[in-house]
Motif scaffolding. Sequence first.
Motif, PDB file in Angstrom:
ATOM      1  N   ILE A  12       0.844  -1.209   0.000  1.00 46.87           N
ATOM      2  CA  ILE A  12       0.000   0.000   0.000  1.00 46.87           C
ATOM      3  C   ILE A  12       0.873   1.250   0.000  1.00 46.87           C
ATOM      4  O   ILE A  12       0.622   2.203  -0.753  1.00 46.87           O
ATOM      5  N   GLU A  16       1.015   4.056  -3.030  1.00 40.42           N
ATOM      6  CA  GLU A  16       0.731   5.480  -2.808  1.00 40.42           C
ATOM      7  C   GLU A  16       1.880   6.345  -3.287  1.00 40.42           C
ATOM      8  O   GLU A  16       1.680   7.406  -3.889  1.00 40.42           O
ATOM      9  N   GLU A  46      -1.958  -5.460  -7.057  1.00 33.94           N
ATOM     10  CA  GLU A  46      -2.925  -5.640  -8.143  1.00 33.94           C
ATOM     11  C   GLU A  46      -3.447  -7.078  -8.165  1.00 33.94           C
ATOM     12  O   GLU A  46      -4.649  -7.306  -8.403  1.00 33.94           O
ATOM     13  N   LEU A  49      -5.914  -7.465  -5.260  1.00 33.36           N
ATOM     14  CA  LEU A  49      -7.185  -6.796  -5.532  1.00 33.36           C
ATOM     15  C   LEU A  49      -7.880  -7.349  -6.768  1.00 33.36           C
ATOM     16  O   LEU A  49      -9.086  -7.140  -6.952  1.00 33.36           O
ATOM     17  N   LEU A  53      -4.186  -1.357 -11.387  1.00 32.66           N
ATOM     18  CA  LEU A  53      -4.119  -0.023 -10.777  1.00 32.66           C
ATOM     19  C   LEU A  53      -3.412   0.980 -11.688  1.00 32.66           C
ATOM     20  O   LEU A  53      -3.650   2.186 -11.580  1.00 32.66           O
ATOM     21  N   GLN A  66      -9.870   2.529 -11.481  1.00 34.35           N
ATOM     22  CA  GLN A  66      -9.831   1.854 -10.179  1.00 34.35           C
ATOM     23  C   GLN A  66      -8.643   2.337  -9.356  1.00 34.35           C
ATOM     24  O   GLN A  66      -8.737   2.481  -8.131  1.00 34.35           O
ATOM     25  N   TYR A  69      -9.422   5.734  -7.779  1.00 40.28           N
ATOM     26  CA  TYR A  69     -10.318   5.563  -6.635  1.00 40.28           C
ATOM     27  C   TYR A  69      -9.540   5.043  -5.418  1.00 40.28           C
ATOM     28  O   TYR A  69      -9.653   5.581  -4.309  1.00 40.28           O
ATOM     29  N   TYR A  70      -8.732   4.011  -5.641  1.00 43.90           N
ATOM     30  CA  TYR A  70      -8.014   3.391  -4.531  1.00 43.90           C
ATOM     31  C   TYR A  70      -6.934   4.324  -3.984  1.00 43.90           C
ATOM     32  O   TYR A  70      -6.689   4.363  -2.768  1.00 43.90           O
ATOM     33  N   ASN A  71      -6.317   5.105  -4.857  1.00 47.04           N
ATOM     34  CA  ASN A  71      -5.284   6.040  -4.420  1.00 47.04           C
ATOM     35  C   ASN A  71      -5.867   7.094  -3.487  1.00 47.04           C
ATOM     36  O   ASN A  71      -5.247   7.451  -2.480  1.00 47.04           O
ATOM     37  N   LEU A  73      -8.456   6.767  -1.575  1.00 49.74           N
ATOM     38  CA  LEU A  73      -8.761   6.088  -0.319  1.00 49.74           C
ATOM     39  C   LEU A  73      -7.497   5.853   0.501  1.00 49.74           C
ATOM     40  O   LEU A  73      -7.442   6.138   1.706  1.00 49.74           O
ATOM     41  N   VAL A  74      -6.461   5.340  -0.156  1.00 57.14           N
ATOM     42  CA  VAL A  74      -5.209   5.029   0.530  1.00 57.14           C
ATOM     43  C   VAL A  74      -4.532   6.310   1.028  1.00 57.14           C
ATOM     44  O   VAL A  74      -4.053   6.374   2.166  1.00 57.14           O
TER      45      VAL A  74
END
Length: 296
Positions: A12, A16, A46, A49, A53, A66, A69-71, A73-74
Amino acid sequence: MRSRLLPSLNAIRTFEAVARYNSFTRAAEELNVTQSAASRLVRSLEEYLQVPLFTRQSRRIELTDQGRYYNELVRTSLEQIEAGTLELISSKDGMGTLSIGMLPTFGTKWLIPRLSSFQGRYPNIAFNIISSDGELNFTQERIDVAIRFGHGNWPDSIIDPLMGEDIMVVCSPRLLKGDNPLTSHEALHYHRLIRHSTRPGSWDHWFRSVGINPGSYLWGPSFEHFFMIIQAAIAGIGVALLPSFLIEEELKKGDLVAPFTDSVAGPGAYYLITSAAKAQLPRVKLFREWLLETIG
């Protein structure tokens, strides 16, 4: 008990950093790993999940939908963890710095003049006052407590009522003279009524409370904060509706006058709102106890 569905923290952190720099090379330098190691960690994420990514074209990479979106959130989660970590490191037995989200005029007129009492009692607690009157979010605003006006409905918080308010019509002394002096409620028809943008129903509430049909009035400018309305009224821009405890000094000095005797209870109250997650920190407990004692 169900175990948390979480990927590797190293993966993670690497994802990021790569997303922030848009570069495996720069992310690897920051994390003190090789570029190939950074690439493997993102690949493992990846695979975990089961979504791509990044798109990889030649020497360029770009976040997928995706991935964006995940970035977000992280990134937000890591910022919150970092802020909490720094807070705990900098705190001394839960003392440290107390961050207060404050209504600007309430803070200036009521709280700040009294804070010397708190400081004198607890000299090891510093405080940070942050102007705050929008949607309450302790994490995003990085505050421990907040003072807001409303009806006591802030979920997941400890809520203490502080005080109500009496609202009254005030204006510049100049408006008591002239062709349409403010000697009766009917004279309000000839003067601009200054509005508070975050309390749009205040004038209607006052009219109903004193038994007047609001009818058609000459609306003046709208301001976001009470201190702006106070200055606008002093300048003679119009007639204002203000909480009496916020304008005691202006009334005493004669900068503002109250043309009518009507004083109406406001449609809400002031509350101390404490983050449930921080309620047991000594600095928060001591401030809450001090404020409730001061109000009492």
